[in-house]
Design a protein around this motif. Sequence first.
Motif, short mmCIF file in Angstrom:
data_model
loop_
_atom_site.label_atom_id
_atom_site.label_comp_id
_atom_site.label_asym_id
_atom_site.label_seq_id
_atom_site.Cartn_x
_atom_site.Cartn_y
_atom_site.Cartn_z
N GLU A 9 0.85 -1.18 0.00
CA GLU A 9 0.00 0.00 0.00
C GLU A 9 0.90 1.24 0.00
O GLU A 9 1.69 1.44 0.91
CB GLU A 9 -0.91 0.01 1.23
CG GLU A 9 -1.86 1.20 1.29
CD GLU A 9 -2.73 1.19 2.52
OE1 GLU A 9 -3.14 2.28 2.96
OE2 GLU A 9 -2.99 0.09 3.05
N ASN A 10 0.78 2.02 -1.07
CA ASN A 10 1.56 3.27 -1.22
C ASN A 10 3.07 3.03 -1.11
O ASN A 10 3.80 3.82 -0.52
CB ASN A 10 1.12 4.32 -0.18
CG ASN A 10 -0.31 4.76 -0.40
OD1 ASN A 10 -0.77 4.85 -1.54
ND2 ASN A 10 -1.01 5.03 0.68
N PHE A 11 3.51 1.93 -1.69
CA PHE A 11 4.93 1.59 -1.66
C PHE A 11 5.54 1.88 -3.03
O PHE A 11 5.16 1.28 -4.03
CB PHE A 11 5.11 0.11 -1.30
CG PHE A 11 6.55 -0.26 -1.02
CD1 PHE A 11 7.06 -0.20 0.26
CD2 PHE A 11 7.39 -0.66 -2.05
CE1 PHE A 11 8.38 -0.53 0.52
CE2 PHE A 11 8.71 -0.98 -1.80
CZ PHE A 11 9.21 -0.93 -0.50
N GLU A 15 0.32 1.84 -5.77
CA GLU A 15 -0.73 2.36 -4.88
C GLU A 15 -1.29 1.24 -4.03
O GLU A 15 -1.44 1.38 -2.82
CB GLU A 15 -1.84 3.01 -5.71
CG GLU A 15 -2.95 3.60 -4.85
CD GLU A 15 -4.00 4.31 -5.69
OE1 GLU A 15 -4.92 4.91 -5.09
OE2 GLU A 15 -3.92 4.27 -6.94
N VAL A 61 8.11 5.49 0.27
CA VAL A 61 6.72 5.94 0.39
C VAL A 61 6.30 6.60 -0.91
O VAL A 61 7.00 7.47 -1.44
CB VAL A 61 6.55 6.92 1.57
CG1 VAL A 61 5.11 7.40 1.67
CG2 VAL A 61 6.99 6.26 2.87
N ARG A 62 5.16 6.19 -1.43
CA ARG A 62 4.66 6.72 -2.70
C ARG A 62 4.54 8.25 -2.65
O ARG A 62 4.13 8.81 -1.63
CB ARG A 62 3.30 6.09 -3.01
CG ARG A 62 2.77 6.35 -4.43
CD ARG A 62 1.61 5.39 -4.69
NE ARG A 62 1.05 5.57 -6.01
CZ ARG A 62 -0.06 6.25 -6.27
NH1 ARG A 62 -0.75 6.79 -5.26
NH2 ARG A 62 -0.51 6.38 -7.50
N GLU A 65 2.18 10.68 -0.47
CA GLU A 65 1.60 9.98 0.68
C GLU A 65 2.51 10.13 1.91
O GLU A 65 3.69 10.42 1.79
CB GLU A 65 1.41 8.50 0.36
CG GLU A 65 0.50 8.23 -0.83
CD GLU A 65 -0.94 8.62 -0.56
OE1 GLU A 65 -1.32 8.68 0.64
OE2 GLU A 65 -1.69 8.85 -1.53
N ALA A 68 3.68 4.18 4.07
CA ALA A 68 3.48 2.98 3.25
C ALA A 68 3.36 1.78 4.17
O ALA A 68 3.88 1.79 5.30
CB ALA A 68 4.65 2.81 2.29
#
Length: 359
Positions: A9-11, A15, A61-62, A65, A68
């Motif tokens: 997630e958000n890595f 997304e 982290v994306r 955001e 993550a």
Amino acid sequence: MKINFIRLENFRNVEFADVQLDAQNVWIHGQNAQGKTNLLEATGLLYALRSFRTSEMSAMVRYGEKSARVLAGISHETLGDCEVMVSIGDKRQAYIGDEEIKFSDFIGTFPALAMSNADISLLRGSPEIRRKDSDMFISSIDSDYFSELKIYHGALAQRNALLRIGSQNVDEYLPFETQMAESASVILSKRREKLGELGELASKKYAILAKENGENAEIKIKPNCDVQTTDDFLKVLDDCRTKDIERRNTSHGPHRDDFKILIANKDAKIYASEGQQRSAVIALKLAQFEAIKIAKNITPTILCDDILGELDTTRREAFWSCIDTQSQVIATSTEQAPAINNRGTWKTLLVNNGTFSEQ
């Protein structure tokens, strides 16, 4: 140990992704910059909450955001089936189920160890790179080593603070130097022991990789200061204190140690060919997998990030014979899975712009 799934997630550029890895052999392929290495990087966090690509946690982290998360479903030799969650934000946090786990208890529990082309820096790079790698490896199999390392670096920071202000008061230094010396004797002893054992394992792996070339390899530690006891190290610190005050830094100790990789009794960094250097580094990483299995009775998951393209055909084939057939292998490449090796069939995933699909 076997990783059954990874959810991101958000890595990095992902997304959200739910990637099923429920196979002994998983081959992830696709064009460059699509997310293959990102998945391996996320999986590698299970080993020690650290990236094998960068020391900047925020880079994982994306963009846009604040945090993550990585969730992994794992079948484990001692913990059974469990879920592990790693959160990256203002700080790193790890959970087994709903329980947050301290880093000292987490490191080495889920050995998902990565191999990548960047590992060549273990041979060609700075002493700091080699120290960090060896410290992480030894800490993962010896909790006492990790504890002594923390004590040493805490006392080192205090001594350096005194050096920076130019303190001439010996009594101010002695409490921290005593702590450093007591921990240093343990650290150096364990380094000699564990890296000696690692060198023996690496030599065996290298012999397989080199096959009929008649090469041999060994790993030796090169101490910054060759001391055996607490008193020996206290004397070193005392002798160097005046110069250290001038330099504003501690010049001797485990934080300055280095080690060399030798092939045919010659420094591989200087004398080895490209193929020899890459084989030596791969042998070192494979030896770490073996050492962890022996020490913890856990079979590591092996993460291979597009490393085979750098090997010639002979060494590439030999590589597979070095891999424990009981280990789960998750590999990435721009090419299709190899048709012939001792691994059997591969579960194949195609990645495109952060999206993973089974083929």
